[in-house]
Design an enzyme around this catalytic site. Structure first.
Site, short mmCIF file in Angstrom:
data_model
loop_
_atom_site.label_atom_id
_atom_site.label_comp_id
_atom_site.label_asym_id
_atom_site.label_seq_id
_atom_site.Cartn_x
_atom_site.Cartn_y
_atom_site.Cartn_z
N GLU A 40 0.88 -1.17 0.00
CA GLU A 40 0.00 0.00 0.00
C GLU A 40 0.91 1.22 0.00
OE1 GLU A 40 -3.74 -2.06 2.32
OE2 GLU A 40 -2.54 -0.58 3.39
N ARG A 66 -2.05 20.48 14.41
CA ARG A 66 -1.95 19.37 13.46
C ARG A 66 -2.98 18.32 13.85
NH1 ARG A 66 0.02 20.98 8.80
NH2 ARG A 66 2.21 21.64 8.89
N GLU A 98 3.48 32.00 4.66
CA GLU A 98 3.33 31.67 6.08
C GLU A 98 3.95 32.71 7.01
OE1 GLU A 98 4.69 27.69 6.94
OE2 GLU A 98 3.08 26.79 5.74
N GLU A 121 6.47 10.57 -0.69
CA GLU A 121 6.70 12.00 -0.53
C GLU A 121 8.19 12.30 -0.41
OE1 GLU A 121 5.41 15.82 2.24
OE2 GLU A 121 5.14 13.82 3.04
N GLU A 142 -5.68 28.32 6.73
CA GLU A 142 -4.41 28.18 7.45
C GLU A 142 -4.41 29.11 8.66
OE1 GLU A 142 -0.03 27.30 5.70
OE2 GLU A 142 -1.06 29.02 4.87
#
Length: 185
Positions: A40, A66, A98, A121, A142
């Protein structure tokens, strides 16, 4: 040393889930011994992160909630790459969005594979120096706090495990090594 192949060969692939950030695939692979098994794999477009280092050796970090961990974490600025975006462009965009920082100097310090057993990633890591501050432009969804943290405090918090975020740990420790421990040539 014996030359062994550890390569697994994909036989088939099925998309299980496709979201805005990740895609989950279930692949059937042939192992080096000829047997088949499943893998997976989370597919991700990639990301960039930045250690913004101020002239007075403070590091600009962000604090944000988070959801997977249910708490606020301290991290260096980072974000996912947009389609067709180069890693350094992502780093500059995320840093400005940010924190409102535009660096005069952006130095690539390597790649990080956060969870290579099940995730493809790649996070491209940078140091930003000679910083200019403008107004940040956060995304609509955000919410974060920008903090200028003394270098030694950040180093301590990484070492003692107060800061658990992998990209922050890796990028900061690479920065520390490059600035203070690498032999000058």
């Amino acid at each position: 040393m014996e030359n062994k192949s550890f390569t697994e060969t994909k036989v088939s692939s099925e998309v299980i889930f496709e979201g805005h950030i990740v895609k989950l695939e279930r692949d059937v692979v042939t192992l080096p011994n000829g047997k088949e098994t499943t893998r997976e794999v989370i597919r991700h477009k990639g990301a960039a992160c930045v250690v913004p280092l101020m002239d007075d050796y403070k590091v600009v970090v962000v604090r944000q909630f988070r959801y997977p961990f249910g708490k606020v974490l301290t991290e260096i600025p980072a974000g996912k790459m947009d389609e067709g975006e180069e890693p350094h462009e992502c780093a500059l965009r995320e840093l400005k969005e940010e924190t409102g920082i535009i660096p005069e100097k952006l130095v690539y310090i390597g790649d990080l594979y956060p969870s290579p057993a099940y995730d493809d990633e790649v996070i491209h890591m940078y140091i930003a120096m000679d910083l200019k501050f403008v107004e940040p432009k956060l995304d609509a969804d955000e919410f974060l706090e920008v903090v200028q943290m003394p270098y030694q405090d950040l180093k301590r918090d990484v070492i003692i495990g107060e800061i658990c975020d992998a990209k922050t740990q890796a990028a900061f420790l690479k920065t520390d090594y490059m600035l203070f421990h690498q032999k000058k040539k």
